[in-house]
Design an enzyme around this catalytic site. Structure first.
Site, PDB file in Angstrom:
ATOM      1  N   ASP A  71     -50.528 -26.010 -27.190  1.00  0.00           N
ATOM      2  CA  ASP A  71     -51.847 -26.194 -27.801  1.00  0.00           C
ATOM      3  C   ASP A  71     -51.821 -25.505 -29.165  1.00  0.00           C
ATOM      4  O   ASP A  71     -51.075 -24.555 -29.378  1.00  0.00           O
ATOM      5  CB  ASP A  71     -53.020 -25.692 -26.921  1.00  0.00           C
ATOM      6  CG  ASP A  71     -52.828 -24.312 -26.328  1.00  0.00           C
ATOM      7  OD1 ASP A  71     -52.046 -23.503 -26.882  1.00  0.00           O
ATOM      8  OD2 ASP A  71     -53.475 -24.015 -25.310  1.00  0.00           O
ATOM      9  N   GLU A  90     -46.686 -25.326 -22.441  1.00  0.00           N
ATOM     10  CA  GLU A  90     -48.125 -25.038 -22.554  1.00  0.00           C
ATOM     11  C   GLU A  90     -48.581 -25.251 -23.997  1.00  0.00           C
ATOM     12  O   GLU A  90     -49.199 -24.384 -24.609  1.00  0.00           O
ATOM     13  CB  GLU A  90     -48.410 -23.598 -22.099  1.00  0.00           C
ATOM     14  CG  GLU A  90     -47.879 -23.297 -20.704  1.00  0.00           C
ATOM     15  CD  GLU A  90     -48.256 -21.910 -20.178  1.00  0.00           C
ATOM     16  OE1 GLU A  90     -49.151 -21.263 -20.748  1.00  0.00           O
ATOM     17  OE2 GLU A  90     -47.639 -21.489 -19.178  1.00  0.00           O
ATOM     18  N   ASN A 108     -40.292 -19.035 -17.589  1.00  0.00           N
ATOM     19  CA  ASN A 108     -41.330 -19.422 -18.557  1.00  0.00           C
ATOM     20  C   ASN A 108     -41.886 -18.193 -19.292  1.00  0.00           C
ATOM     21  O   ASN A 108     -42.146 -17.154 -18.667  1.00  0.00           O
ATOM     22  CB  ASN A 108     -42.465 -20.086 -17.756  1.00  0.00           C
ATOM     23  CG  ASN A 108     -43.429 -20.872 -18.604  1.00  0.00           C
ATOM     24  OD1 ASN A 108     -43.029 -21.709 -19.408  1.00  0.00           O
ATOM     25  ND2 ASN A 108     -44.723 -20.614 -18.442  1.00  0.00           N
ATOM     26  N   GLU A 118     -43.476 -14.829 -17.765  1.00  0.00           N
ATOM     27  CA  GLU A 118     -43.806 -13.696 -18.638  1.00  0.00           C
ATOM     28  C   GLU A 118     -43.273 -12.348 -18.153  1.00  0.00           C
ATOM     29  O   GLU A 118     -44.002 -11.365 -18.092  1.00  0.00           O
ATOM     30  CB  GLU A 118     -45.328 -13.607 -18.826  1.00  0.00           C
ATOM     31  CG  GLU A 118     -45.924 -14.877 -19.408  1.00  0.00           C
ATOM     32  CD  GLU A 118     -47.442 -14.809 -19.574  1.00  0.00           C
ATOM     33  OE1 GLU A 118     -48.056 -13.823 -19.166  1.00  0.00           O
ATOM     34  OE2 GLU A 118     -48.001 -15.772 -20.128  1.00  0.00           O
ATOM     35  N   HIS A 169     -48.215 -21.728 -27.197  1.00  0.00           N
ATOM     36  CA  HIS A 169     -49.608 -21.517 -27.643  1.00  0.00           C
ATOM     37  C   HIS A 169     -49.521 -21.105 -29.112  1.00  0.00           C
ATOM     38  O   HIS A 169     -49.363 -19.926 -29.434  1.00  0.00           O
ATOM     39  CB  HIS A 169     -50.289 -20.425 -26.811  1.00  0.00           C
ATOM     40  CG  HIS A 169     -50.363 -20.772 -25.363  1.00  0.00           C
ATOM     41  ND1 HIS A 169     -51.159 -21.802 -24.897  1.00  0.00           N
ATOM     42  CD2 HIS A 169     -49.746 -20.242 -24.269  1.00  0.00           C
ATOM     43  CE1 HIS A 169     -51.036 -21.885 -23.588  1.00  0.00           C
ATOM     44  NE2 HIS A 169     -50.173 -20.960 -23.180  1.00  0.00           N
TER      45      HIS A 169
HETATM   46  C1  XIL Z   1     -54.672 -19.660 -18.396  1.00  0.00           C
HETATM   47  C2  XIL Z   1     -55.673 -20.718 -17.936  1.00  0.00           C
HETATM   48  O1  XIL Z   1     -55.648 -21.797 -18.844  1.00  0.00           O
HETATM   49  C3  XIL Z   1     -57.051 -20.152 -17.833  1.00  0.00           C
HETATM   50  O2  XIL Z   1     -57.956 -21.093 -17.246  1.00  0.00           O
HETATM   51  C4  XIL Z   1     -57.036 -18.862 -16.996  1.00  0.00           C
HETATM   52  O3  XIL Z   1     -58.313 -18.282 -17.005  1.00  0.00           O
HETATM   53  C5  XIL Z   1     -56.019 -17.878 -17.529  1.00  0.00           C
HETATM   54  O4  XIL Z   1     -54.755 -18.500 -17.587  1.00  0.00           O
HETATM   55  N1  XIL Z   1     -49.996 -18.481 -20.029  1.00  0.00           N
HETATM   56  C6  XIL Z   1     -49.863 -19.094 -18.805  1.00  0.00           C
HETATM   57  C7  XIL Z   1     -51.011 -19.838 -18.229  1.00  0.00           C
HETATM   58  O5  XIL Z   1     -48.758 -19.116 -18.243  1.00  0.00           O
HETATM   59  O6  XIL Z   1     -51.037 -19.788 -16.829  1.00  0.00           O
HETATM   60  C8  XIL Z   1     -52.335 -19.325 -18.791  1.00  0.00           C
HETATM   61  O7  XIL Z   1     -53.363 -20.184 -18.291  1.00  0.00           O
HETATM   62  C9  XIL Z   1     -52.288 -19.308 -20.305  1.00  0.00           C
HETATM   63  C10 XIL Z   1     -51.197 -18.386 -20.802  1.00  0.00           C
END
Ligand code: XIL
Length: 385
Positions: free
Chosen positions: A272, A270, A206, A165, A241
């Site tokens: 979801d 990631e 990422n 990020e 996400h």
């Molecule tokens: C999130 C975790 O799932 C949570 O448990 C934590 O509190 C915060 O981070 N982007 C990312 C991940 O790269 O590391 C994040 O994970 C979600 C967004």
């Protein structure tokens, strides 16, 4: 899929322990693998790695149902939190490796593609790092962190999210503590440090919101620059996400094509799918966003007890469409990783609004496969069809 030569030491180790593990573990597997011929990872075998982010309960073996699903359904793992800076090096030069060691061991024992997440990220960074105002000092800590952590798992962790990020929505660099101290070349330097510590590991950049053209262009400009200068970068990680509608399948396809054109494979790191309404101001997956004014608002958490079958079907269709696209472009995709195993433990129950009930994954609150699980397994894995 990009086939990576597994290291010989690892193969010998796996062969020895796998007989033992199967003797103990096969009798103990969850209902999913017993009742189906396919598992998620076997269904997509040869196309891309299929992974899940696992929490500390799973890593430490305290959540045996989750462990069982992970072992039977996935062939790749990512630590949801355990390898982040604030947990690995909470105080300057004090490293805590307990959970991370167990994580890596779990992956080795099950012959998984093991991901390290994440080396340099402005969030979940140790407190002492956040206030540094000196280029040499921060550079020293970064180099020590990468050398220590990457070297410890050299030859074991297959891929590192080296930088997470680092870009803003307009495609410029985020004004993080790293950028503010070190300027725009810090990402390149960090990748070089990671390469030095483990030349064999896949090095990934990422980020979220790749579907936004300006952000994607900014990131891919960097990727192309690295490629032309010979700076090792092995892939782009698209967080994914997403929700039921956005981004569209066309937008996701454009991401895959553009990343491929930049010369690296894409991993969906990631994945979801939120089924809940989100505050309109929300931007991507910036974890510090928190809309406390909506906490307890039933409009923002409309399914506190059960997901209505209509939405369940929408979720199943959405996942089916997404995986159909992934199969179509599997030659450009290295890995697809879900951000979690089952709904109850998803971070989306508390982000960006605390205390909601979300349903973003393939396994429900009782660890049972949802209609979306079935719809993913129904995706035809012959990309020509
Ligand atoms: C999130 C975790 O799932 C949570 O448990 C934590 O509190 C915060 O981070 N982007 C990312 C991940 O790269 O590391 C994040 O994970 C979600 C967004």
């Amino acid at each position: 899929m990009i086939i990576k030569m597994k290291r010989i030491k690892k193969i010998i180790y796996i062969s020895l322990v796998s007989v033992l593990i199967c003797t103990i573990g096969c009798a103990n597997m969850g209902s999913v693998s017993k009742n189906n011929n396919s598992t998620l990872s076997s269904h997509f075998k040869g196309l891309f790695h299929l992974g899940a982010a696992i929490n500390e309960e799973t890593i430490l073996g305290k959540d045996s149902k989750s462990v069982s699903i992970v072992k039977s359904e996935f062939n790749s793992i990512t630590p949801e939190n355990s390898l982040k800076w604030m947990y690995i090096q909470p105080k300057a030069n004090q490293f805590e490796f307990k959970a991370a060691d167990r994580y890596v061991q779990l992956g080795l024992e099950n012959d998984m593609y093991i991901v390290g997440h994440a080396l340099v990220w402005h969030n979940q960074l140790a407190d002492f790092m956040q206030t540094i105002n000196d280029a040499d000092e921060i550079q020293g800590y970064i180099a020590n962190h990468i050398n220590t952590v990457v070297s410890r798992y050299k030859g074991k962790i297959d891929a590192w999210d080296v930088v997470n990020e680092a870009f803003d929505e307009d495609g410029s660099l985020r004004k993080s503590v790293f950028y503010n101290n070190l300027g725009e070349d810090y990402i390149e330097d960090v990748f070089k440090l990671a390469e030095k510590a483990d030349p064999q590991a896949d090095l990934i950049y990422n980020d979220y919101n790749f579907y936004k053209p300006k952000k994607r262009a900014g990131i891919l400009k960097m990727v192309k620059k690295f490629k032309s200068k010979g700076v090792k970068i092995d892939g782009v990680g698209v967080q994914a996400h997403w929700d039921l509608k956005s981004p569209s399948i066309d937008q996701i396809e454009q991401i895959i094509l553009d990343v491929h054109a930049a010369g690296v494979p894409v991993s969906f790191t990631e994945l979801d799918i939120s089924v809940l309404p989100n505050p309109w101001e929300m931007v991507g997956a910036e974890v510090t966003q928190n809309f406390s004014q909506f906490e307890g608002d039933p409009k923002m958490s409309p399914y506190p007890n059960k997901l209505p079958s209509k939405v369940q079907k929408q979720l199943a269709k959405r996942y089916h469409d997404i995986f159909k696209l992934f199969v179509k472009h599997s030659d450009k995709i290295n890995r697809v990783t879900f951000w979690g195993v089952m709904d109850k433990h998803s971070w989306l129950n508390d982000w960006p609004i605390n205390g909601r009930t979300n349903y973003p994954l393939l396994f429900d609150r009782n660890y049972n496969p949802k209609p979306a699980y079935k719809s993913v397994l129904e995706v035809n894995t012959n990309p020509k069809n």
